[in-house]
Design a protein around this motif. Structure first.
Motif, PDB file in Angstrom:
ATOM      1  N   GLU A   1       1.031  -1.240  -0.252  1.00 60.82           N
ATOM      2  CA  GLU A   1      -0.154   0.204   0.210  1.00 60.82           C
ATOM      3  C   GLU A   1       1.188   1.520  -0.624  1.00 60.82           C
ATOM      4  O   GLU A   1       0.224   2.202  -0.779  1.00 60.82           O
ATOM      5  N   LEU A   2       2.304   0.966   0.586  1.00 60.50           N
ATOM      6  CA  LEU A   2       2.909   2.347   0.725  1.00 60.50           C
ATOM      7  C   LEU A   2       4.087   2.869  -0.222  1.00 60.50           C
ATOM      8  O   LEU A   2       4.219   3.744  -0.647  1.00 60.50           O
ATOM      9  N   PHE A   3       4.759   1.369  -0.430  1.00 61.51           N
ATOM     10  CA  PHE A   3       6.286   0.876  -1.459  1.00 61.51           C
ATOM     11  C   PHE A   3       5.611   1.037  -3.090  1.00 61.51           C
ATOM     12  O   PHE A   3       6.293   0.316  -3.474  1.00 61.51           O
ATOM     13  N   GLY A   4       4.905   0.409  -2.829  1.00 60.35           N
ATOM     14  CA  GLY A   4       3.714  -0.430  -4.253  1.00 60.35           C
ATOM     15  C   GLY A   4       4.693  -2.093  -4.595  1.00 60.35           C
ATOM     16  O   GLY A   4       5.456  -1.820  -5.434  1.00 60.35           O
ATOM     17  N   GLU A   5       4.429  -2.045  -3.626  1.00 59.42           N
ATOM     18  CA  GLU A   5       5.351  -3.367  -3.125  1.00 59.42           C
ATOM     19  C   GLU A   5       5.354  -4.620  -2.726  1.00 59.42           C
ATOM     20  O   GLU A   5       4.601  -4.596  -2.141  1.00 59.42           O
ATOM     21  N   ALA A   6       5.770  -5.961  -3.226  1.00 60.77           N
ATOM     22  CA  ALA A   6       4.427  -6.935  -2.303  1.00 60.77           C
ATOM     23  C   ALA A   6       5.315  -7.367  -1.131  1.00 60.77           C
ATOM     24  O   ALA A   6       6.342  -7.238  -0.860  1.00 60.77           O
ATOM     25  N   ALA A   7       4.397  -7.993   0.061  1.00 60.03           N
ATOM     26  CA  ALA A   7       4.732  -7.926   0.721  1.00 60.03           C
ATOM     27  C   ALA A   7       6.042  -9.300   0.960  1.00 60.03           C
ATOM     28  O   ALA A   7       5.796 -10.324  -0.181  1.00 60.03           O
ATOM     29  N   PRO A   8       6.371  -9.258   1.656  1.00 63.48           N
ATOM     30  CA  PRO A   8       7.627 -10.650   1.613  1.00 63.48           C
ATOM     31  C   PRO A   8       6.764 -11.881   2.156  1.00 63.48           C
ATOM     32  O   PRO A   8       7.565 -13.086   1.113  1.00 63.48           O
ATOM     33  N   HIS A   9       5.503 -11.417   2.582  1.00 65.95           N
ATOM     34  CA  HIS A   9       5.105 -12.762   3.152  1.00 65.95           C
ATOM     35  C   HIS A   9       3.050 -12.829   2.337  1.00 65.95           C
ATOM     36  O   HIS A   9       2.783 -11.662   2.966  1.00 65.95           O
ATOM     37  N   ASN A  10       2.732 -13.760   2.021  1.00 65.25           N
ATOM     38  CA  ASN A  10       1.440 -13.737   2.114  1.00 65.25           C
ATOM     39  C   ASN A  10       0.147 -13.763   3.150  1.00 65.25           C
ATOM     40  O   ASN A  10      -0.451 -13.142   3.279  1.00 65.25           O
ATOM     41  N   THR A  11       0.228 -14.160   3.864  1.00 64.73           N
ATOM     42  CA  THR A  11      -0.437 -14.810   5.047  1.00 64.73           C
ATOM     43  C   THR A  11       0.240 -14.646   6.560  1.00 64.73           C
ATOM     44  O   THR A  11       1.735 -14.919   6.585  1.00 64.73           O
ATOM     45  N   MET A  12      -0.484 -14.322   7.342  1.00 62.17           N
ATOM     46  CA  MET A  12       0.463 -14.814   8.431  1.00 62.17           C
ATOM     47  C   MET A  12       1.204 -15.840   8.743  1.00 62.17           C
ATOM     48  O   MET A  12       1.825 -16.684   9.478  1.00 62.17           O
ATOM     49  N   LYS A  13       0.273 -17.055   8.588  1.00 64.49           N
ATOM     50  CA  LYS A  13       0.274 -18.736   8.084  1.00 64.49           C
ATOM     51  C   LYS A  13       1.657 -18.779   7.561  1.00 64.49           C
ATOM     52  O   LYS A  13       3.023 -19.446   7.767  1.00 64.49           O
ATOM     53  N   ASP A  14       1.939 -18.425   6.342  1.00 59.55           N
ATOM     54  CA  ASP A  14       3.294 -18.119   6.006  1.00 59.55           C
ATOM     55  C   ASP A  14       4.617 -17.383   6.580  1.00 59.55           C
ATOM     56  O   ASP A  14       5.964 -17.175   6.501  1.00 59.55           O
ATOM     57  N   VAL A  15       4.276 -16.087   7.898  1.00 54.48           N
ATOM     58  CA  VAL A  15       4.699 -15.488   8.121  1.00 54.48           C
ATOM     59  C   VAL A  15       5.421 -16.663   8.851  1.00 54.48           C
ATOM     60  O   VAL A  15       6.591 -16.448   9.603  1.00 54.48           O
ATOM     61  N   PHE A  16       4.976 -16.936   9.982  1.00 49.74           N
ATOM     62  CA  PHE A  16       5.146 -17.751  11.054  1.00 49.74           C
ATOM     63  C   PHE A  16       6.138 -18.891  10.515  1.00 49.74           C
ATOM     64  O   PHE A  16       7.394 -19.760  11.035  1.00 49.74           O
ATOM     65  N   ALA A  17       6.124 -19.631   9.199  1.00 50.84           N
ATOM     66  CA  ALA A  17       7.115 -20.365   8.652  1.00 50.84           C
ATOM     67  C   ALA A  17       8.020 -19.981   8.478  1.00 50.84           C
ATOM     68  O   ALA A  17       9.343 -20.407   8.522  1.00 50.84           O
ATOM     69  N   ALA A  18       8.320 -18.043   8.178  1.00 48.36           N
ATOM     70  CA  ALA A  18       9.371 -17.919   7.620  1.00 48.36           C
ATOM     71  C   ALA A  18       9.881 -17.634   9.557  1.00 48.36           C
ATOM     72  O   ALA A  18      11.904 -17.496   9.351  1.00 48.36           O
ATOM     73  N   MET A  19       9.039 -17.931  10.191  1.00 49.01           N
ATOM     74  CA  MET A  19      10.007 -17.171  11.896  1.00 49.01           C
ATOM     75  C   MET A  19      10.395 -18.766  12.496  1.00 49.01           C
ATOM     76  O   MET A  19      11.231 -18.851  13.397  1.00 49.01           O
ATOM     77  N   VAL A  20      10.102 -19.590  11.972  1.00 53.97           N
ATOM     78  CA  VAL A  20      10.431 -21.595  12.881  1.00 53.97           C
ATOM     79  C   VAL A  20      11.883 -21.350  12.666  1.00 53.97           C
ATOM     80  O   VAL A  20      12.721 -21.272  14.120  1.00 53.97           O
ATOM     81  N   PRO A  21      13.120 -20.625  12.474  1.00 50.86           N
ATOM     82  CA  PRO A  21      14.550 -20.981  12.175  1.00 50.86           C
ATOM     83  C   PRO A  21      14.660 -20.332  13.203  1.00 50.86           C
ATOM     84  O   PRO A  21      15.699 -20.398  13.605  1.00 50.86           O
ATOM     85  N   TYR A  22      14.464 -18.996  12.828  1.00 51.35           N
ATOM     86  CA  TYR A  22      14.855 -18.696  13.603  1.00 51.35           C
ATOM     87  C   TYR A  22      14.730 -18.419  15.251  1.00 51.35           C
ATOM     88  O   TYR A  22      15.269 -18.574  15.982  1.00 51.35           O
ATOM     89  N   ILE A  23      13.155 -18.937  15.542  1.00 53.06           N
ATOM     90  CA  ILE A  23      13.024 -19.725  16.775  1.00 53.06           C
ATOM     91  C   ILE A  23      13.663 -21.027  17.516  1.00 53.06           C
ATOM     92  O   ILE A  23      14.347 -20.600  18.759  1.00 53.06           O
ATOM     93  N   GLU A  24      13.924 -21.460  16.628  1.00 51.57           N
ATOM     94  CA  GLU A  24      14.556 -22.454  16.859  1.00 51.57           C
ATOM     95  C   GLU A  24      16.377 -22.575  17.086  1.00 51.57           C
ATOM     96  O   GLU A  24      16.523 -23.177  17.654  1.00 51.57           O
ATOM     97  N   GLU A  25      16.763 -22.078  16.106  1.00 50.61           N
ATOM     98  CA  GLU A  25      18.179 -21.054  16.691  1.00 50.61           C
ATOM     99  C   GLU A  25      18.337 -20.643  18.166  1.00 50.61           C
ATOM    100  O   GLU A  25      18.857 -20.413  18.981  1.00 50.61           O
ATOM    101  N   GLN A  26      17.355 -19.855  18.654  1.00 48.52           N
ATOM    102  CA  GLN A  26      16.999 -18.862  19.434  1.00 48.52           C
ATOM    103  C   GLN A  26      16.710 -19.838  21.253  1.00 48.52           C
ATOM    104  O   GLN A  26      17.435 -20.475  22.176  1.00 48.52           O
ATOM    105  N   LEU A  27      15.871 -20.486  20.403  1.00 45.67           N
ATOM    106  CA  LEU A  27      15.794 -22.098  21.812  1.00 45.67           C
ATOM    107  C   LEU A  27      16.780 -22.399  22.491  1.00 45.67           C
ATOM    108  O   LEU A  27      17.270 -23.004  23.330  1.00 45.67           O
TER     109      LEU A  27
END
Length: 330
Positions: A244-270
């Motif tokens: 909406e503000l930059f005319g670019e695609a979002a990094p992910h389409n849905t929140m479930k996609d966001v969490f899929a991308a978040m998993v490696p970071y969480i596993e590393e932190q754990l």
């Protein structure tokens, strides 16, 4: 500095915008400018810097917000922040808490524009990255027409690269920090007038903005918009920022996609010993308005705090949510 750098940002929020929260937010917008929680100059200079200042490379662009009033300490803390790789140093002249007031930093500094300017000048001499100021339109019985103008012109003369203005007064005498979020009336027009008077300075508006659609309306008057509580409590709104503000695609389409991308970071932190709840506490609003959101929150609340809680807790919580785009109007 480019004005576009400040088109959209997520506000610094105490106890909320820690490094885990910022990684989460970055997965929803490549372009949003992110801010740390406020850190006092004393903590930065004398504390555990790696714990306090460390951040993930994915967070860029990310700014360090400082609380303090001593020019020498501000310069030293800013230098440390630049050495850690932050993209900006921001000075807090807006927080209304008693602890902040007692320490002579935050909103009470609205009454000392010359001291704020000294601090800005000291930081500008010490670092090469942008130095910005986040303030209120005034405090207590100040006239915002005068107080904001005096502070703004003082810090600009000292070299401030941008102004972020929370469009409320802060009442330091008589209101609690929580009440200061809502009771003093918002005055967006005052910020618009400041921008009109300072055409060559980036002016960013903050305070009570409900989402990206409202942000776009403010951008007719100012250079940038900063979202606070709504970005934290309903983070799915950030998926609209880049399109909406930059005319670019979002990094992910849905929140479930966001969490899929978040998993490696969480596993590393754990694996490093980070508790699951210290990360999942930032996720409670992720599926606001979507069937299964309540079950998602309940599962995280009940299981995320258990000793040894692992990534399966998050996966099981997400499985409670209906598999559709999680952008539903509040």
């Amino acid at each position: 500095m480019k004005y576009q750098d400040y088109l959209f940002s997520v506000a610094p929020m105490m106890d909320w915008t820690d490094r885990h929260c910022r990684v989460f937010h970055r997965l929803m917008s490549r372009r949003a400018r992110l801010y740390t929680e406020m850190l006092t100059t004393g903590a930065v200079i004398h504390g555990d810097r790696r714990r306090l200042l460390g951040f993930d490379a994915s967070e860029h662009p990310v700014a360090l917000q400082l609380g303090g009033s001593d020019p020498g300490d501000l310069a030293a803390a800013a230098t440390i922040g630049e050495d850690f790789g932050y993209d900006e140093i921001n000075l807090n002249v807006g927080c209304p808490s008693d602890r902040v007031k007692d320490g002579r930093f935050g909103a009470c500094l609205m009454a000392e524009p010359a001291l704020v300017a000294e601090g800005v000048a000291a930081m500008k001499r010490a670092v090469t990255i942008p130095v910005t100021v986040k303030c209120r339109i005034g405090i207590d019985d100040q006239d915002p027409e005068v107080a904001l103008d005096v502070l703004a012109r003082s810090v600009i003369a000292a070299g401030a690269d941008a102004l972020i203005v929370h469009a409320r007064k802060a009442w330091l005498n008589g209101l609690s920090p929580k009440e200061n979020r809502d009771i003093p009336p918002l005055d967006y027009d005052r910020v618009y007038r400041l921008k009109a008077a300072l055409p060559d300075v980036p002016v960013i508006i903050n305070g009570g903005i409900a989402g990206v659609a409202e942000a776009k309306r403010h951008l007719d008057h100012v250079d940038g918009v900063m979202l606070g509580r709504v970005a934290y409590q309903e983070p799915w709104r950030l998926l609209d920022v880049d399109p909406e503000l930059f005319g670019e695609a979002a990094p992910h389409n849905t929140m479930k996609d966001v969490f899929a991308a978040m998993v490696p970071y969480i596993e590393e932190q754990l694996a490093r010993g980070t508790k699951l709840h210290s990360m999942t506490r930032h996720f409670v609003g992720a599926f606001h308005g979507v069937p299964g959101a309540r079950a998602f929150r309940r599962h995280l609340a009940e299981n995320g705090v258990r000793p040894g809680a692992g990534i399966d807790v998050l996966r099981d919580a997400i499985a409670q949510v209906e598999d559709r785009r999680a952008l539903v109007a509040a």
